[in-house]
Every structure is written in structure tokens, then in C-alpha cells.
Design a protein around this motif. Structure first.
Motif, PDB file in Angstrom:
ATOM      1  N   VAL A 112      54.845 -17.420 137.432  1.00 13.58           N
ATOM      2  CA  VAL A 112      53.528 -18.021 137.618  1.00 13.58           C
ATOM      3  C   VAL A 112      53.436 -18.608 139.030  1.00 13.58           C
ATOM      4  N   GLU A 113      54.493 -19.268 139.468  1.00 11.95           N
ATOM      5  CA  GLU A 113      54.496 -19.874 140.801  1.00 11.95           C
ATOM      6  C   GLU A 113      54.313 -18.825 141.899  1.00 11.95           C
ATOM      7  N   ILE A 114      54.936 -17.666 141.717  1.00  9.93           N
ATOM      8  CA  ILE A 114      54.845 -16.596 142.714  1.00  9.93           C
ATOM      9  C   ILE A 114      53.491 -15.891 142.638  1.00  9.93           C
ATOM     10  N   ARG A 115      53.042 -15.587 141.435  1.00  8.11           N
ATOM     11  CA  ARG A 115      51.859 -14.750 141.265  1.00  8.11           C
ATOM     12  C   ARG A 115      50.539 -15.519 141.236  1.00  8.11           C
ATOM     13  N   ARG A 116      50.593 -16.784 140.862  1.00 11.15           N
ATOM     14  CA  ARG A 116      49.374 -17.598 140.750  1.00 11.15           C
ATOM     15  C   ARG A 116      49.554 -18.955 141.444  1.00 11.15           C
ATOM     16  N   PRO A 117      49.804 -18.960 142.746  1.00 12.11           N
ATOM     17  CA  PRO A 117      50.061 -20.233 143.446  1.00 12.11           C
ATOM     18  C   PRO A 117      48.893 -21.218 143.358  1.00 12.11           C
ATOM     19  N   ALA A 118      47.671 -20.730 143.278  1.00 12.77           N
ATOM     20  CA  ALA A 118      46.521 -21.641 143.182  1.00 12.77           C
ATOM     21  C   ALA A 118      46.540 -22.394 141.856  1.00 12.77           C
ATOM     22  N   VAL A 119      46.903 -21.713 140.784  1.00  9.88           N
ATOM     23  CA  VAL A 119      46.999 -22.364 139.473  1.00  9.88           C
ATOM     24  C   VAL A 119      48.083 -23.441 139.505  1.00  9.88           C
ATOM     25  N   VAL A 120      49.211 -23.098 140.093  1.00  8.65           N
ATOM     26  CA  VAL A 120      50.315 -24.059 140.184  1.00  8.65           C
ATOM     27  C   VAL A 120      49.909 -25.252 141.042  1.00  8.65           C
ATOM     28  N   ALA A 121      49.245 -24.990 142.162  1.00  6.13           N
ATOM     29  CA  ALA A 121      48.808 -26.081 143.044  1.00  6.13           C
ATOM     30  C   ALA A 121      47.847 -27.017 142.312  1.00  6.13           C
ATOM     31  N   ALA A 122      46.985 -26.461 141.477  1.00  9.73           N
ATOM     32  CA  ALA A 122      46.015 -27.275 140.735  1.00  9.73           C
ATOM     33  C   ALA A 122      46.687 -28.128 139.656  1.00  9.73           C
ATOM     34  N   HIS A 123      47.859 -27.699 139.206  1.00  9.56           N
ATOM     35  CA  HIS A 123      48.572 -28.412 138.137  1.00  9.56           C
ATOM     36  C   HIS A 123      50.002 -28.738 138.567  1.00  9.56           C
ATOM     37  N   ARG A 124      50.179 -29.096 139.826  1.00  8.67           N
ATOM     38  CA  ARG A 124      51.515 -29.304 140.402  1.00  8.67           C
ATOM     39  C   ARG A 124      52.347 -30.307 139.601  1.00  8.67           C
ATOM     40  N   ALA A 125      51.782 -31.422 139.191  1.00 10.23           N
ATOM     41  CA  ALA A 125      52.553 -32.443 138.471  1.00 10.23           C
ATOM     42  C   ALA A 125      53.073 -31.899 137.137  1.00 10.23           C
ATOM     43  N   ARG A 126      52.225 -31.225 136.392  1.00  7.85           N
ATOM     44  CA  ARG A 126      52.654 -30.656 135.104  1.00  7.85           C
ATOM     45  C   ARG A 126      53.706 -29.576 135.305  1.00  7.85           C
ATOM     46  N   PHE A 127      53.471 -28.747 136.291  1.00  5.75           N
ATOM     47  CA  PHE A 127      54.397 -27.661 136.592  1.00  5.75           C
ATOM     48  C   PHE A 127      55.768 -28.218 136.979  1.00  5.75           C
ATOM     49  N   ALA A 174      57.525 -19.073 151.194  1.00  7.41           N
ATOM     50  CA  ALA A 174      56.484 -18.048 151.044  1.00  7.41           C
ATOM     51  C   ALA A 174      55.112 -18.695 150.927  1.00  7.41           C
ATOM     52  N   VAL A 175      55.019 -19.795 150.184  1.00  6.47           N
ATOM     53  CA  VAL A 175      53.749 -20.514 150.056  1.00  6.47           C
ATOM     54  C   VAL A 175      53.332 -21.046 151.417  1.00  6.47           C
ATOM     55  N   ARG A 176      54.276 -21.600 152.162  1.00  5.32           N
ATOM     56  CA  ARG A 176      53.990 -22.112 153.502  1.00  5.32           C
ATOM     57  C   ARG A 176      53.507 -20.979 154.409  1.00  5.32           C
ATOM     58  N   ARG A 177      54.206 -19.855 154.353  1.00  2.96           N
ATOM     59  CA  ARG A 177      53.864 -18.700 155.183  1.00  2.96           C
ATOM     60  C   ARG A 177      52.466 -18.176 154.821  1.00  2.96           C
ATOM     61  N   THR A 178      52.152 -18.133 153.521  1.00  3.79           N
ATOM     62  CA  THR A 178      50.840 -17.667 153.064  1.00  3.79           C
ATOM     63  C   THR A 178      49.742 -18.603 153.546  1.00  3.79           C
ATOM     64  N   ARG A 182      46.706 -17.351 156.016  1.00  3.12           N
ATOM     65  CA  ARG A 182      45.307 -17.389 155.598  1.00  3.12           C
ATOM     66  C   ARG A 182      44.431 -18.187 156.553  1.00  3.12           C
ATOM     67  N   GLY A 183      44.978 -19.261 157.104  1.00  6.23           N
ATOM     68  CA  GLY A 183      44.136 -20.132 157.909  1.00  6.23           C
ATOM     69  C   GLY A 183      44.487 -20.179 159.369  1.00  6.23           C
ATOM     70  N   GLY A 184      45.553 -19.531 159.773  1.00  2.82           N
ATOM     71  CA  GLY A 184      45.958 -19.580 161.166  1.00  2.82           C
ATOM     72  C   GLY A 184      46.749 -20.819 161.503  1.00  2.82           C
ATOM     73  N   THR A 185      46.578 -21.865 160.710  1.00  8.62           N
ATOM     74  CA  THR A 185      47.369 -23.073 160.881  1.00  8.62           C
ATOM     75  C   THR A 185      47.886 -23.476 159.525  1.00  8.62           C
ATOM     76  N   ARG A 186      48.880 -24.286 159.539  1.00  9.81           N
ATOM     77  CA  ARG A 186      49.446 -24.725 158.273  1.00  9.81           C
ATOM     78  C   ARG A 186      48.477 -25.676 157.596  1.00  9.81           C
ATOM     79  N   THR A 187      48.118 -25.334 156.360  1.00  6.71           N
ATOM     80  CA  THR A 187      47.174 -26.169 155.632  1.00  6.71           C
ATOM     81  C   THR A 187      47.909 -27.105 154.680  1.00  6.71           C
ATOM     82  N   SER A 188      48.767 -26.570 153.854  1.00  7.03           N
ATOM     83  CA  SER A 188      49.606 -27.368 152.963  1.00  7.03           C
ATOM     84  C   SER A 188      50.619 -26.476 152.335  1.00  7.03           C
ATOM     85  N   ALA A 189      51.773 -27.038 152.029  1.00  8.86           N
ATOM     86  CA  ALA A 189      52.809 -26.263 151.367  1.00  8.86           C
ATOM     87  C   ALA A 189      53.762 -27.168 150.655  1.00  8.86           C
TER      88      ALA A 189
END
Length: 189
Positions: A112-127, A174-178, A182-189
Motif C-alpha cells: 500500500v505504501e508503494i502503490r498508494r502513497p497518497a492514501v498512506v500520507a492521508a492516514h500516516r499516523a494510523r499507518f 522513492a517518496v522523496r524522489r517522486t 512532480r514539483g521540481g522542488t522537494r515538497t514533503s517526504a
């Protein structure tokens, strides 16, 4: 992933050493363990190699044939893990069965972390809490094996914990690299 070149080199050596030790352990399980232990060891080793490949160099696996090959190998390894887990249950090897169940749950969360990073980011504490519970359970199994004098099983379990820690480091990179891609600058990782 380490940021400086010497750190990156040490990290690479650590991953290679852990993988080599796990290959050795798989050979020992194949030679002197039960069928389920040997199958389990080879299947998890295959999954580890695939996770390392995908999280460390997955951005290079873009061709449909490469993706299909990785998915086919993963499915075969997952089927082998399921057969081994069933063997542990059938033979009433409860610690091995619990260990298998915990690792299967960890792998589901990593997928899930690899394939759905947005879902994980939205529920980081639970994950994070779920992973902490699973890894705590795996750590507790190490202590149980040690208390029973089953040194090799405890040692093997510790190696697997280190191996999956390296995967987590790859995923974070990989999340940092993505986010940079996507944004040209580091947004969050």
C-alpha cells in the motif's frame, strides 16, 4: 537513504551483507529445515529481492514486459508464502505461523505504501501505528525464540527485521524522489 557518498556506500554494503546472510540462511533451511521452512525462506528472499529492486530501481522498470515479469514472480512467491504458512499451521508450528502472518501483514502495508502513497500520507499516523504493532510483534517473536534457545530462528528473524528496515529507507527515498519529480522542488517526504 543516506545522503553522503560514504554513508551511501556503507548502506549498500549493509544491504549486500544482510542479503548474503539471508541467502545463506535459506540454504541452511533448505538443507536441514522442514519443507515449509525451506519454501518460506526462498519465497521471502524472492519478495525481498523484488522489493529492493522496485524501491531502489523501480523508476527504471517502466517497460510493460519488465513490470509483468516482476508481478508474475511476486505472485509465485506470494503463493509459496501461503503454502508455507499453511504448512506451518498444519504441522502446528505456531511461532512460525504467527511469524508468517505478521510478515504477510507487513508486506500488505508496504505494498500500500508503494502503490498508494497518497492514501498512506492521508492516514500516516494510523499507518505508522499499524507498522509499529506488527514490527513489535515480530520483535517479540525474536525474544520468544531466544527464551526457547532457538538461536538460529532468532538470528534469522533479526536479519529479516534489518532487511525490511532497508526497504523502508528505500520507500522513503522513492517518496522523496517522486515529490521532487512532480514539483521540481522537494515538497514533503
Amino acid at each position: 537513504m543516506p545522503s553522503s557518498e560514504p554513508e551511501a556506500s556503507r548502506y549498500l554494503w549493509l544491504r549486500a551483507a544482510v542479503f548474503a546472510l539471508l541467502v545463506l540462511n535459506a540454504g541452511i533451511y533448505l538443507a536441514s529445515g522442514t519443507f515449509s521452512e525451506g519454501l518460506d525462506s526462498i519465497a521471502w528472499l524472492t519478495l525481498l529481492a523484488l522489493f529492493q529492486l522496485e524501491t531502489g530501481a523501480g523508476h527504471r522498470l517502466r517497460s510493460p514486459s519488465a513490470v509483468a515479469t516482476v508481478h508474475g514472480i511476486r505472485l509465485a512467491a506470494l503463493a509459496a508464502v501461503a503454502v508455507a504458512a499453511a504448512g506451518f499451521l498444519y504441522n502446528q508450528e505456531w511461532l512460525d505461523a504467527i511469524n508468517s502472518g505478521l510478515w504477510i501483514a507487513v508486506v500488505v502495508l508496504l505494498e500500500v505504501e508503494i502503490r498508494r502513497p497518497a492514501v498512506v500520507a492521508a492516514h500516516r499516523a494510523r499507518f505508522t501505528a499499524a507498522l509499529a504493532v506488527l514490527y513489535s510483534g515480530l520483535g517479540a517473536l525474536v525474544l520468544v525464540w531466544l527464551s526457547r534457545g532457538e538461536w538460529f530462528d532468532a538470528y534469522d528473524a533479526i536479519l529479516w527485521l534489518v532487511a525490511f528496515a532497508t526497504i523502508e529507507m528505500n520507500i522513503l527515498e522513492a517518496v522523496r524522489r517522486t515529490s521532487i519529480d512532480r514539483g521540481g522542488t522537494r515538497t514533503s517526504a
